[in-house]
Motif scaffolding. Structure first.
Motif, mmCIF file in Angstrom:
data_model
loop_
_atom_site.group_PDB
_atom_site.id
_atom_site.type_symbol
_atom_site.label_atom_id
_atom_site.label_comp_id
_atom_site.label_asym_id
_atom_site.label_seq_id
_atom_site.Cartn_x
_atom_site.Cartn_y
_atom_site.Cartn_z
ATOM 1 N N ASP A 2 0.854 -1.183 0.000
ATOM 2 C CA ASP A 2 0.000 0.000 0.000
ATOM 3 C C ASP A 2 0.897 1.241 0.000
ATOM 4 N N TRP A 3 1.107 1.797 -1.172
ATOM 5 C CA TRP A 3 2.027 2.923 -1.330
ATOM 6 C C TRP A 3 1.500 4.207 -0.686
ATOM 7 N N THR A 4 0.236 4.254 -0.284
ATOM 8 C CA THR A 4 -0.261 5.441 0.412
ATOM 9 C C THR A 4 0.392 5.581 1.786
ATOM 10 N N ASN A 5 0.979 4.502 2.303
ATOM 11 C CA ASN A 5 1.706 4.558 3.581
ATOM 12 C C ASN A 5 3.086 5.198 3.430
ATOM 13 N N TYR A 6 3.498 5.426 2.194
ATOM 14 C CA TYR A 6 4.836 5.963 1.913
ATOM 15 C C TYR A 6 4.707 7.196 1.013
ATOM 16 N N PRO A 27 9.008 -4.045 5.409
ATOM 17 C CA PRO A 27 9.878 -3.588 6.504
ATOM 18 C C PRO A 27 10.907 -2.534 6.063
ATOM 19 N N LEU A 28 11.441 -2.698 4.851
ATOM 20 C CA LEU A 28 12.377 -1.694 4.325
ATOM 21 C C LEU A 28 11.657 -0.370 4.131
ATOM 22 N N MET A 29 10.485 -0.414 3.523
ATOM 23 C CA MET A 29 9.749 0.817 3.254
ATOM 24 C C MET A 29 9.318 1.517 4.540
ATOM 25 N N ASP A 30 8.945 0.755 5.552
ATOM 26 C CA ASP A 30 8.565 1.362 6.835
ATOM 27 C C ASP A 30 9.736 2.146 7.427
ATOM 28 N N LYS A 31 10.911 1.534 7.437
ATOM 29 C CA LYS A 31 12.103 2.222 7.969
ATOM 30 C C LYS A 31 12.494 3.407 7.081
ATOM 31 N N LEU A 32 12.379 3.223 5.778
ATOM 32 C CA LEU A 32 12.761 4.282 4.844
ATOM 33 C C LEU A 32 11.850 5.494 4.979
ATOM 34 N N ALA A 91 17.743 5.009 12.890
ATOM 35 C CA ALA A 91 16.504 4.423 12.378
ATOM 36 C C ALA A 91 16.503 2.896 12.452
ATOM 37 N N GLY A 92 17.654 2.303 12.727
ATOM 38 C CA GLY A 92 17.712 0.862 12.915
ATOM 39 C C GLY A 92 17.947 0.025 11.674
ATOM 40 N N PHE A 93 18.480 0.608 10.603
ATOM 41 C CA PHE A 93 18.841 -0.207 9.442
ATOM 42 C C PHE A 93 19.948 -1.171 9.874
ATOM 43 N N SER A 94 19.881 -2.406 9.421
ATOM 44 C CA SER A 94 20.847 -3.410 9.868
ATOM 45 C C SER A 94 22.114 -3.444 9.028
ATOM 46 N N GLY A 95 22.046 -2.934 7.811
ATOM 47 C CA GLY A 95 23.210 -2.855 6.939
ATOM 48 C C GLY A 95 23.305 -1.470 6.331
ATOM 49 N N ILE A 96 24.489 -0.883 6.440
ATOM 50 C CA ILE A 96 24.715 0.447 5.874
ATOM 51 C C ILE A 96 26.047 0.421 5.138
ATOM 52 N N GLY A 97 25.997 0.682 3.843
ATOM 53 C CA GLY A 97 27.197 0.758 3.030
ATOM 54 C C GLY A 97 27.393 2.185 2.565
ATOM 55 N N VAL A 98 28.626 2.643 2.585
ATOM 56 C CA VAL A 98 28.917 4.038 2.268
ATOM 57 C C VAL A 98 29.857 4.121 1.066
ATOM 58 N N GLN A 99 29.402 4.784 0.004
ATOM 59 C CA GLN A 99 30.223 5.067 -1.178
ATOM 60 C C GLN A 99 30.280 6.580 -1.314
ATOM 61 N N GLN A 100 31.414 7.157 -0.889
ATOM 62 C CA GLN A 100 31.538 8.614 -0.899
ATOM 63 C C GLN A 100 32.836 9.070 -1.557
ATOM 64 N N HIS A 108 23.988 2.927 0.943
ATOM 65 C CA HIS A 108 23.171 1.717 0.849
ATOM 66 C C HIS A 108 22.546 1.473 2.218
ATOM 67 N N LEU A 109 21.250 1.169 2.237
ATOM 68 C CA LEU A 109 20.539 0.866 3.477
ATOM 69 C C LEU A 109 19.789 -0.447 3.284
ATOM 70 N N ASP A 110 19.883 -1.345 4.285
ATOM 71 C CA ASP A 110 19.116 -2.576 4.171
ATOM 72 C C ASP A 110 18.589 -3.028 5.527
ATOM 73 N N THR A 111 17.688 -4.004 5.460
ATOM 74 C CA THR A 111 17.025 -4.523 6.653
ATOM 75 C C THR A 111 17.256 -6.025 6.819
ATOM 76 N N LEU A 112 18.341 -6.540 6.249
ATOM 77 C CA LEU A 112 18.638 -7.964 6.394
ATOM 78 C C LEU A 112 18.889 -8.303 7.865
ATOM 79 N N THR A 113 18.650 -9.546 8.208
ATOM 80 C CA THR A 113 18.915 -10.015 9.567
ATOM 81 C C THR A 113 19.877 -11.195 9.494
ATOM 82 N N GLY A 114 20.446 -11.526 10.615
ATOM 83 C CA GLY A 114 21.341 -12.672 10.665
ATOM 84 C C GLY A 114 22.504 -12.423 11.596
#
Length: 123
Positions: A2-6, A27-32, A91-100, A108-114
């Protein structure tokens, strides 16, 4: 989905550039959306969902976070990248990659678990 939530995003921003499929996960969209609200400015999505056949995913040993619909790359640089990074950590993203470096700067932002999460890396 439901894209109206975003309200700050459009489905086409997340579709695979190879096949056109929208496989982004809620879950990604909620955090984003929460991150976008905290950031208070537009965020440029440079890569969302990527199918397993997408050239970037196909070149990997196994498809990554984008192929599972759990990742997004946001085009940002300089002081704004620093600010977005701080907000993403909170915000609690579980993976953050930085290309600067060079052209095509992003976070890069992700919500992977493990067992290897949370994690931060640079490209």
């Amino acid at each position: 989905m439901d894209w109206t939530n975003y309200p700050n995003f459009k489905p086409e921003e997340f579709r695979c550039s190879h096949c056109g499929k929208d496989g982004v996960q809620k879950p990604l969209m909620d955090k984003l959306q929460a991150l976008r609200t905290a950031y208070g400015k537009p965020m440029k999505v440079t890569s969302g969902y990527r199918c397993a056949a997408h050239p970037i995913e196909a070149a990997k040993a196994a498809p990554g976070a984008h192929a599972s619909g759990c990742a997004v790359d946001i085009g940002v640089q300089g002081a704004e990248a620093h600010r977005l990074l701080a907000l993403a950590l909170n915000a609690g993203f579980s993976g953050i990659g930085v290309q600067q470096k060079g052209t095509g700067r992003f976070i890069h932002l992700d919500t992977l678990t493990g067992p290897t999460r949370p994690t931060v890396w640079s490209y």
